[in-house]
Each structure stands twice: as structure tokens, then as C-alpha cells.
Design an enzyme around this catalytic site. Structure first.
Site, PDB file in Angstrom:
ATOM      1  N   TYR A  53      19.129  45.783  33.413  1.00  0.00           N
ATOM      2  CA  TYR A  53      20.001  45.554  33.170  1.00  0.00           C
ATOM      3  C   TYR A  53      21.341  45.812  32.346  1.00  0.00           C
ATOM      4  CZ  TYR A  53      23.863  41.866  31.585  1.00  0.00           C
ATOM      5  OH  TYR A  53      25.404  42.059  31.375  1.00  0.00           O
ATOM      6  N   ARG A  91      21.972  44.487  26.375  1.00  0.00           N
ATOM      7  CA  ARG A  91      21.126  45.604  25.625  1.00  0.00           C
ATOM      8  C   ARG A  91      20.293  44.960  24.791  1.00  0.00           C
ATOM      9  NH1 ARG A  91      23.966  47.412  22.504  1.00  0.00           N
ATOM     10  NH2 ARG A  91      25.697  46.450  22.850  1.00  0.00           N
ATOM     11  N   LYS A 115      25.550  54.358  28.478  1.00  0.00           N
ATOM     12  CA  LYS A 115      25.495  54.292  27.122  1.00  0.00           C
ATOM     13  C   LYS A 115      24.243  54.967  26.576  1.00  0.00           C
ATOM     14  CE  LYS A 115      28.503  51.655  25.409  1.00  0.00           C
ATOM     15  NZ  LYS A 115      28.289  50.143  25.917  1.00  0.00           N
ATOM     16  N   SER A 172      30.979  46.514  21.257  1.00  0.00           N
ATOM     17  CA  SER A 172      30.658  45.581  22.380  1.00  0.00           C
ATOM     18  C   SER A 172      31.714  44.136  22.556  1.00  0.00           C
ATOM     19  CB  SER A 172      29.213  45.380  22.684  1.00  0.00           C
ATOM     20  OG  SER A 172      28.546  47.023  22.451  1.00  0.00           O
ATOM     21  N   ALA A 173      32.172  44.026  23.969  1.00  0.00           N
ATOM     22  CA  ALA A 173      32.763  42.510  24.007  1.00  0.00           C
ATOM     23  C   ALA A 173      33.787  42.453  22.588  1.00  0.00           C
ATOM     24  CB  ALA A 173      31.523  41.350  23.970  1.00  0.00           C
ATOM     25  N   CYS A 174      34.722  43.735  22.462  1.00  0.00           N
ATOM     26  CA  CYS A 174      35.274  43.231  21.409  1.00  0.00           C
ATOM     27  C   CYS A 174      36.847  43.466  22.050  1.00  0.00           C
ATOM     28  CB  CYS A 174      35.595  43.946  19.883  1.00  0.00           C
ATOM     29  SG  CYS A 174      34.049  43.163  18.634  1.00  0.00           S
ATOM     30  N   GLY A 175      36.815  44.027  23.371  1.00  0.00           N
ATOM     31  CA  GLY A 175      38.583  43.954  23.741  1.00  0.00           C
ATOM     32  C   GLY A 175      38.699  45.828  23.857  1.00  0.00           C
ATOM     33  N   LYS A 176      37.789  46.462  24.103  1.00  0.00           N
ATOM     34  CA  LYS A 176      38.411  47.804  25.217  1.00  0.00           C
ATOM     35  C   LYS A 176      39.046  48.132  26.112  1.00  0.00           C
ATOM     36  CE  LYS A 176      34.357  49.542  24.709  1.00  0.00           C
ATOM     37  NZ  LYS A 176      33.801  48.566  23.255  1.00  0.00           N
ATOM     38  N   THR A 177      38.446  46.753  27.455  1.00  0.00           N
ATOM     39  CA  THR A 177      38.684  46.751  28.875  1.00  0.00           C
ATOM     40  C   THR A 177      39.972  46.080  28.524  1.00  0.00           C
ATOM     41  OG1 THR A 177      36.118  46.808  29.452  1.00  0.00           O
ATOM     42  CG2 THR A 177      38.165  46.327  31.407  1.00  0.00           C
ATOM     43  N   ASN A 178      39.988  45.271  27.557  1.00  0.00           N
ATOM     44  CA  ASN A 178      41.647  44.477  28.099  1.00  0.00           C
ATOM     45  C   ASN A 178      42.156  45.253  27.816  1.00  0.00           C
ATOM     46  OD1 ASN A 178      41.358  41.469  29.051  1.00  0.00           O
ATOM     47  ND2 ASN A 178      38.912  41.874  28.280  1.00  0.00           N
ATOM     48  N   HIS A 194      32.554  55.256  21.390  1.00  0.00           N
ATOM     49  CA  HIS A 194      32.831  54.382  22.397  1.00  0.00           C
ATOM     50  C   HIS A 194      33.647  53.768  22.406  1.00  0.00           C
ATOM     51  CE1 HIS A 194      30.811  50.120  22.414  1.00  0.00           C
ATOM     52  NE2 HIS A 194      30.375  50.178  24.209  1.00  0.00           N
ATOM     53  N   ASP A 204      35.118  52.482  28.230  1.00  0.00           N
ATOM     54  CA  ASP A 204      34.343  52.221  27.334  1.00  0.00           C
ATOM     55  C   ASP A 204      33.891  53.465  27.121  1.00  0.00           C
ATOM     56  OD1 ASP A 204      32.508  50.552  26.762  1.00  0.00           O
ATOM     57  OD2 ASP A 204      30.971  51.371  27.568  1.00  0.00           O
ATOM     58  N   SER A 242      28.037  38.174  31.247  1.00  0.00           N
ATOM     59  CA  SER A 242      27.897  38.079  32.591  1.00  0.00           C
ATOM     60  C   SER A 242      29.314  39.284  32.662  1.00  0.00           C
ATOM     61  CB  SER A 242      28.864  36.779  33.381  1.00  0.00           C
ATOM     62  OG  SER A 242      29.849  36.237  32.965  1.00  0.00           O
ATOM     63  N   ARG A 243      29.001  40.177  33.468  1.00  0.00           N
ATOM     64  CA  ARG A 243      29.735  41.614  33.802  1.00  0.00           C
ATOM     65  C   ARG A 243      30.285  41.444  35.483  1.00  0.00           C
ATOM     66  NH1 ARG A 243      30.352  45.179  29.397  1.00  0.00           N
ATOM     67  NH2 ARG A 243      29.628  43.403  27.601  1.00  0.00           N
TER      68      ARG A 243
HETATM   69  P1  GTP Z   1      32.405  45.944  26.126  1.00  0.00           P
HETATM   70  O1  GTP Z   1      32.171  46.102  27.443  1.00  0.00           O
HETATM   71  O2  GTP Z   1      30.849  44.478  25.843  1.00  0.00           O
HETATM   72  O3  GTP Z   1      32.022  46.845  25.523  1.00  0.00           O
HETATM   73  O4  GTP Z   1      33.497  45.331  25.680  1.00  0.00           O
HETATM   74  P2  GTP Z   1      34.949  45.456  25.461  1.00  0.00           P
HETATM   75  O5  GTP Z   1      35.086  45.835  23.694  1.00  0.00           O
HETATM   76  O6  GTP Z   1      35.684  46.595  26.691  1.00  0.00           O
HETATM   77  O7  GTP Z   1      35.694  44.152  25.445  1.00  0.00           O
HETATM   78  P3  GTP Z   1      36.379  43.154  25.935  1.00  0.00           P
HETATM   79  O8  GTP Z   1      37.598  43.789  26.789  1.00  0.00           O
HETATM   80  O9  GTP Z   1      35.843  42.813  27.276  1.00  0.00           O
HETATM   81  O10 GTP Z   1      36.895  41.355  25.402  1.00  0.00           O
HETATM   82  C1  GTP Z   1      35.262  41.104  25.164  1.00  0.00           C
HETATM   83  C2  GTP Z   1      36.164  39.292  24.785  1.00  0.00           C
HETATM   84  O11 GTP Z   1      37.112  39.577  24.394  1.00  0.00           O
HETATM   85  C3  GTP Z   1      36.749  39.312  26.055  1.00  0.00           C
HETATM   86  O12 GTP Z   1      36.170  37.406  26.447  1.00  0.00           O
HETATM   87  C4  GTP Z   1      37.840  38.990  26.511  1.00  0.00           C
HETATM   88  O13 GTP Z   1      38.004  38.118  27.107  1.00  0.00           O
HETATM   89  C5  GTP Z   1      38.316  39.265  24.324  1.00  0.00           C
HETATM   90  N1  GTP Z   1      39.394  39.048  23.679  1.00  0.00           N
HETATM   91  C6  GTP Z   1      39.967  41.027  24.242  1.00  0.00           C
HETATM   92  N2  GTP Z   1      40.639  41.107  23.470  1.00  0.00           N
HETATM   93  C7  GTP Z   1      40.896  40.456  23.392  1.00  0.00           C
HETATM   94  C8  GTP Z   1      42.595  40.090  22.204  1.00  0.00           C
HETATM   95  O14 GTP Z   1      43.245  40.583  22.313  1.00  0.00           O
HETATM   96  N3  GTP Z   1      42.063  38.091  21.338  1.00  0.00           N
HETATM   97  C9  GTP Z   1      41.107  37.486  21.661  1.00  0.00           C
HETATM   98  N4  GTP Z   1      41.815  36.891  21.293  1.00  0.00           N
HETATM   99  N5  GTP Z   1      40.249  38.234  22.792  1.00  0.00           N
HETATM  100  C10 GTP Z   1      40.448  39.225  23.075  1.00  0.00           C
HETATM  101  C1  SPV Z   2      28.059  47.393  25.708  1.00  0.00           C
HETATM  102  O1  SPV Z   2      27.420  46.850  25.296  1.00  0.00           O
HETATM  103  O2  SPV Z   2      29.002  48.386  24.865  1.00  0.00           O
HETATM  104  C2  SPV Z   2      28.792  47.765  26.950  1.00  0.00           C
HETATM  105  C3  SPV Z   2      28.171  46.967  27.564  1.00  0.00           C
HETATM  106  O3  SPV Z   2      29.348  48.521  27.690  1.00  0.00           O
HETATM  107  S1  SPV Z   2      26.695  47.940  28.672  1.00  0.00           S
HETATM  108  O4  SPV Z   2      26.495  48.748  29.146  1.00  0.00           O
HETATM  109  O5  SPV Z   2      25.377  46.570  28.873  1.00  0.00           O
HETATM  110  O6  SPV Z   2      25.928  48.909  27.476  1.00  0.00           O
HETATM  111 MN    MN Z   3      31.320  49.343  25.761  1.00  0.00          MN
END
Ligand code: GTP
Ligand code: SPV
Ligand code: MN
Length: 587
Positions: free
Chosen positions: A202, A74, A211, A253-259, A231, A280, A371-372
Site C-alpha cells: 500500500y 502507512r 516517502k 498527512s491529510a491536512c490539505g496540501k493537495t487541495n 513534506h 506533497d 482511500s487514494r
Molecule cells: P497527504 O496526501 O496525506 O500528504 O494529504 P494532503 O496534505 O495532501 O491533504 P489533502 O489536500 O488531500 O486533504 C486532506 C483532507 O482535508 C481532505 O479530506 C480534504 O477535503 C480536507 N481539506 C483540505 N483542505 C481543507 C480546507 O481548507 N478546509 C477543510 N475544512 N478541509 C480541508
Molecule cells: C502521506 O501520508 O503523507 C501521503 C500518503 O502522502 S503516503 O504516500 O501513503 O505516504
Molecule cells: Mn503526504
């Protein structure tokens, strides 16, 4: 016949014709969302070099897309909220006057689809029949966008059915142009329910249902109509007794929601189960039963690939083993996929995300850090059946989470709703590769919505405060941090599946069954309140560090919070200033 006009809605037909006169595509293709259409478009995409067909024995139905290396995340600096006045967009958004911006964008779009196809994507956000379900139409010259929207949304006739003969659909125009960063603009016109995105191909820049519509325009609509577009993931947590509790969680973003949304509890937690409603985005409203209800407007996950493996997220590994689009990962000579953190030993040779030969000696990463995967939710082994329920699920707890190497404890509970809004409003997190620039730096990201709030952030906080008045059973609010580090830079908390231990405490707090002590930040668990049984090598000392409140770090934190409040001052609710005073006094 595929591709012919499949609606009589006049507003849709007229708008598509108008945009076609502007963009001058060679042909217009009306998408119907069918399996045959998907097959045809994938074939065309492979022939055009947009997709590489992956090893179909190992990865049935999977394809790779490589984006332009200048277009991998983004772009917040070229994202605009074009409200009538600058104050409506507020100091955290880029603003431009709607008329001028539209003229500029239409100028760029003019004739840009010559020699190309304009795809008309009708899509529905939310389960059919839900009071919050909304229709969008995206026009695009990208096959990649069509196929991703087919996974991420309810695409096809269902959208026209839900729209009927009304004209209140979101209009989204996307033109790739020549994918030139200097001509890249992601612009929102909330009053007209219009999005124009040019110069990118992208993810969040171009999958306009996500978004752009579900959050930026969605939050604006939510303000007008009395609901929240957030979000947030939504999960259901089931106890061994079969009791289900629903939680929504905002992490940047990328702080652990999907996980978190797909968590698999460790063996110690026999009988506990996590169900994913969404990973998300949450649309939430005060229901007549007094609860805050939530739906997931999406139908797929656009998830971060690096770090995904059998240990961290086995459900995701199963989910992305078929019918998945990969973007910017590396591939093996036999067309399997690879990324950093997939397994310990990288294969001896790879083709990296840019199509270049790669070996373990290479300096650069094989897969792009952002990468996604795009995977349909029906692939998720723990998909909650409630995801199709138009009434959504009642939310018992809201979590705000951040990526913080220091300062923030593993978990605490806000004292009440207003304090919880303060905790969310002052959320700070390290930036990640999900957006261009600044990775690693701590910035304020209120409610994980800094890049996604479609109006003035101060008014957004006030909207949150007002929602409380319409709830008989307001969710309890928590803050979590899985990312605190020790003095050697190692994560103190094991994270991933072990996060269930924190979720369990949260559920038990909501149901009045777990203890806590009062701290300046809020209610903190003590060692005896958390179930840490079977957590190997985890010492009490480590837990103390994870839960500690360091006065020096908090002095700095309060200054950073103040910077945000000064920035938002003119629209900031007084309640939050008062909360800050209370926190200062407690500390
Ligand atoms: P967006 O799709 O960008 O909104 O991201 P998201 O919030 O869904 O994050 P996602 O679950 O994809 O995790 C992002 C990164 O954080 C990945 O590289 C995971 O491996 C890492 N991660 C997720 N959960 C944890 C956790 O509990 N501990 C640690 N150390 N890393 C984590
Ligand atoms: C984020 O950045 O919070 C995402 C990926 O979920 S994107 O769809 O590119 O915004
Ligand atoms: Mn997101």
C-alpha cells in the site's frame, strides 16, 4: 521485446542479479515505462484480480485496486531508520542496527518471489538535468507498484540515461510476502542509500520513490549535501497583473496540501490564479542567485479521495476523471466510483471498498477514509509549466500548517527565520487516517516531517538554521490553520478556494504591501488587512475567534512543545530553546 534487460549499467545489473538469487522469482521483467508496457501490465493486473477495470465511458483509463483490509495506510510503528548508531536516527525514529535488520529482512525476502515476477523499475526523481535529480531502482513483485510508480515518477530509460555508468542510485527492494502485518517492515539504510520494504502493498509503504526515498533518504542526503527534502507542496500564485510568487507549504498527512496546491479562487478573486508545481514533496536548495529554489521530484499525485468534490477541488475532479488508479474507493453497479463527500446523496446501492454490498443505511463507510487516487500531474488543469524546469522555482514564503480545532489562529507570520524554524519545529496537528492509529489526537509533527525525517530531528533543526546562512533572500515563514472550530464543532473558516484570501495576505507581506499587528505568536493580520469581500455570512466576530490567542490554550500548548524539546534535548539547537523563552516572555 517487452521485459528484457534494457541497461548495461554494471552496478544495476549485478544488484538485480543478486536480489534475484535471493528472492528467486520465476522471471525478471525490466520495465521501460512505455505506453505499450502500461497497457500489457494493466491487462495482466485485471486478469490476476489486482485491478477492476472501471466504466471506461465515464472514466477512461481508470482502474480500481482494493488493498488487503489489514494494509490501508502507512505504518509508522514498523518503519525504521537503520543508521550505524541509534543517536543518528534520534528519539523520534524507530532504530535497528543495520546488519541485524538487513539479515532479518533478507531472511524474509529469501525465496519469496517463487512463482512470481520480479519487476525492475528504473525511475528518476526530479526534472532531468536538475542538480538535485536522483535515480532509484525499485525491485517489486507487485504490478500495482509498477503502475503507480509509472504515474508518480519519471520511469524508464530516462533514469538509466541520467545515471550513466555511475552506481549512486537508490536501491529499493519491495517484497509483498503474504501481506502479513506481523512481517511488515519499512526499513531505510541511509549510508548505503538502500530501502527494504516487506509485507505491505500500500501507498507510502511500497512506492519507494515517495516517502522512503524522496523524504527519509532524501533528508539524509540533504543534510550531507546542503539541501532540504521536505513534506511540502509548491505552488505559484499569479496576480491579475501577472506577477508570480512561489510558496512552499508543509502540512501533515491529510491536512490539505493537495487541495491548497490546486486551489481555484472564488469569483471575487477575478484574475488570480494558482499553479501547481507539486502537491506533497519539495526538494530545495540555496541557489547562487541567493534564493531558496525548489523542485517537485514527483510526476503524479497520490491524493486523499474522501472530501474531494466539485466545490472543494474542481481541478482534482477533472484530473481524476481519466487515466487514474483508485485505491479503496466504493463503486456503483455500473462501475463508477463513489466516496464520502463526493456528493450529498449517496447512490442507493454500492459495493464498498472491501467488495461488500453497501446501502445508505450501512453503518460503515463506503470508501476507506484513506482511500487514494493516483493521477498523473499532466491531468492537472493548473499544472505549472515550471515543474519541468531543472532550476526549480524561487520560494518567497514557507508555510507550516496544522489541523487544530483550537489554539492556533488562522494565520500568523514568524518574526524572522530562526523564529520561523521554531514555529515549524513545534508544529502540532491532529492525527489522520493517512497512518495507522491515533486519528484525531494532537501530536507534535515538526515541519510535518515526524514520520519522514531520516535522521535525528534535533540535527534536522540545526540543518534548517544553517541553510539560512546561504540565503540572501530567505523566504518569510508563516503558520496557517484552516481547521479551527466553534463551540458547536463547526469549522470557523470556509477553507478550500477561500484560502486564497490568506495566500494573498502572505504574498502581500512578502512584497511589503500588507499590514499586520505584533502579537506574542508573530505578525497577525487585522480584519482590514485581509480581503474578505464577498465571503457570505462571515462575521467580524468569527474572524476575531479565528485570530484569537487564548492564554489557557497556550499554557497547554507550551507544555506540549516542552515535551518534544525534552525528548530531543541532547541534539536540540540552543537557538530554539532561546526562542521558547522569548515566546514565554511575550505571552
Ligand atoms: P497527504 O496526501 O496525506 O500528504 O494529504 P494532503 O496534505 O495532501 O491533504 P489533502 O489536500 O488531500 O486533504 C486532506 C483532507 O482535508 C481532505 O479530506 C480534504 O477535503 C480536507 N481539506 C483540505 N483542505 C481543507 C480546507 O481548507 N478546509 C477543510 N475544512 N478541509 C480541508
Ligand atoms: C502521506 O501520508 O503523507 C501521503 C500518503 O502522502 S503516503 O504516500 O501513503 O505516504
Ligand atoms: Mn503526504
Amino acid at each position: 521485446m517487452h521485459g528484457t534487460r534494457n541497461t548495461n549499467n554494471r552496478a544495476v545489473v549485478e544488484w538485480v542479479e543478486e536480489m534475484a538469487r535471493l528472492c528467486k522469482p520465476d522471471r525478471i521483467y525490466w520495465c521501460d515505462g512505455s505506453q505499450e508496457e502500461k497497457r500489457e501490465l494493466l491487462e495482466r493486473g485485471v486478469a490476476d484480480g489486482v485491478f477492476i477495470k472501471l466504466n471506461q465511458e465515464k472514466l477512461p483509463g481508470c482502474y480500481l485496486h482494493r488493498s488487503n483490509p489489514n494494509d490501508v495506510a502507512r505504518v509508522e510503528h514498523c518503519t525504521y531508520i537503520c543508521t550505524d548508531t541509534e543517536a543518528e536516527a534520534g528519539p523520534t525514529n524507530n532504530w535497528a542496527p543495520p546488519r541485524e535488520m538487513k539479515q532479518r529482512l533478507y531472511g524474509l525476502a529469501a525465496g519469496s518471489m517463487k512463482g512470481r515476477t520480479m519487476y525492475v523499475i528504473p525511475y528518476l526523481m526530479g526534472p532531468p538535468g536538475s542538480r538535485l535529480a536522483r535515480v532509484g531502482i525499485e525491485l517489486t513483485d507487485s504490478i500495482y507498484v509498477v503502475l503507480n510508480m509509472g504515474i508518480m515518477t519519471r520511469m524508464g530509460g530516462i533514469a538509466y540515461e541520467q545515471l550513466g555508468d555511475r552506481d549512486d542510485f537508490n536501491r529499493g527492494l519491495h517484497c509483498m510476502l503474504d501481506v502479513d502485518p506481523d512481517k511488515r517492515f519499512i526499513c531505510h539504510f541511509p549510508r548505503e542509500n538502500l530501502i527494504i520494504s516487506v509485507g505491505s502493498a500500500y501507498g507510502g509503504n511500497v512506492l519507494l520513490g515517495k516517502k522512503c526515498f524522496a523524504l527519509r533518504i532524501g533528508s539524509y542526503l540533504g543534510k550531507q549535501e546542503g539541501w532540504l527534502a521536505e513534506h511540502m507542496l509548491i505552488l505559484g500564485i499569479e496576480s491579475p497583473e501577472g506577477e508570480k510568487t512561489y510558496i512552499a507549504a508543509a502540512l501533515p498527512s491529510a491536512c490539505g496540501k493537495t487541495n491548497l496546491a490546486m486551489l481555484v479562487p472564488p469569483s471575487r478573486f477575478k484574475g488570480w490564479k494558482i499553479w501547481t508545481v507539486g502537491d506533497d514533496i519539495a526538494w530545495m536548495w540555496p541557489e547562487t542567485d541567493g534564493w531558496l529554489h525548489a523542485i517537485n521530484p514527483e510526476t503524479g499525485y497520490f491524493g486523499v479521495v474522501p472530501g474531494t468534490n466539485q466545490q472543494s477541488n474542481p481541478n482534482a475532479m477533472r484530473m481524476i476523471s481519466h487515466d487514474t488508479i483508485y485505491t479503496n474507493v466504493a463503486i456503483t453497479p455500473d462501475l463508477d466510483v463513489w466516496w464520502e463527500g463526493k456528493d450529498k446523496q449517496p447512490p442507493p446501492e454500492l459495493i464498498d471498498w472491501q467488495g461488500r454490498p453497501w446501502t445508505p443505511e450501512s453503518k460503515e463507510k463506503a470508501a476507506h477514509p484513506n482511500s487514494r487516487f493516483t493521477a498523473p500531474m499532466r491531468n492537472n488543469p493548473v499544472l505549472a509549466p515550471e515543474v519541468e524546469d531543472p532550476h526549480g522555482v524561487p520560494i518567497s514564503a514557507i508555510i507550516f500548517g496544522a489541523r487544530r480545532a483550537a489554539t492556533m489562529p488562522l494565520v500568523f507570520q514568524a518574526f524572522d527565520w530562526i523564529h520561523g524554524v521554531y514555529v515549524g519545529a513545534t508544529l502540532g496537528s491532529e492525527m489522520t487516517a493517512a497512518a495507522v492509529g491515533g486519528a484525531g489526537q494532537v501530536r507534535r509533527d515538526p515541519m510535518a516531517m515526524l514520520p519522514f525525517c531520516g535522521y535525528n530531528m534535533g540535527d534536522y533543526f540545526r540543518h534548517w538554521l544553517l541553510i539560512r546562512k546561504r540565503l540572501k533572500y530567505p523566504p518569510a515563514i508563516f503558520h496557517v490553520n484552516w481547521f479551527r472550530k466553534d463551540q458547536h464543532g463547526h469549522f470557523l473558516w470556509p477553507g478550500f478556494g477561500e484560502n486564497i484570501r490568506v495566500l494573498k495576505w502572505i504574498v502581500d507581506r512578502c512584497r511589503g504591501r500588507a499590514g499586520a499587528i505584533e502579537s506574542p505568536l508573530g505578525w497577525l493580520p487585522e480584519a482590514k488587512d485581509l480581503d474578505l469581500v464577498g465571503l457570505k455570512g462571515f462575521t467580524e466576530e468569527r474572524l476575531d475567534h479565528l485570530l484569537s490567542i487564548n492564554p489557557e490554550e497556550w499554557r497547554r500548548e507550551l507544555l506540549l512543545q516542552e515535551e518534544l524539546f525534552i525528548k530531543l534535548y541532547s541534539h536540540l539547537p540552543k537557538e530554539l530553546i532561546f526562542q521558547r523563552e522569548l515566546l514565554l516572555a511575550r505571552l
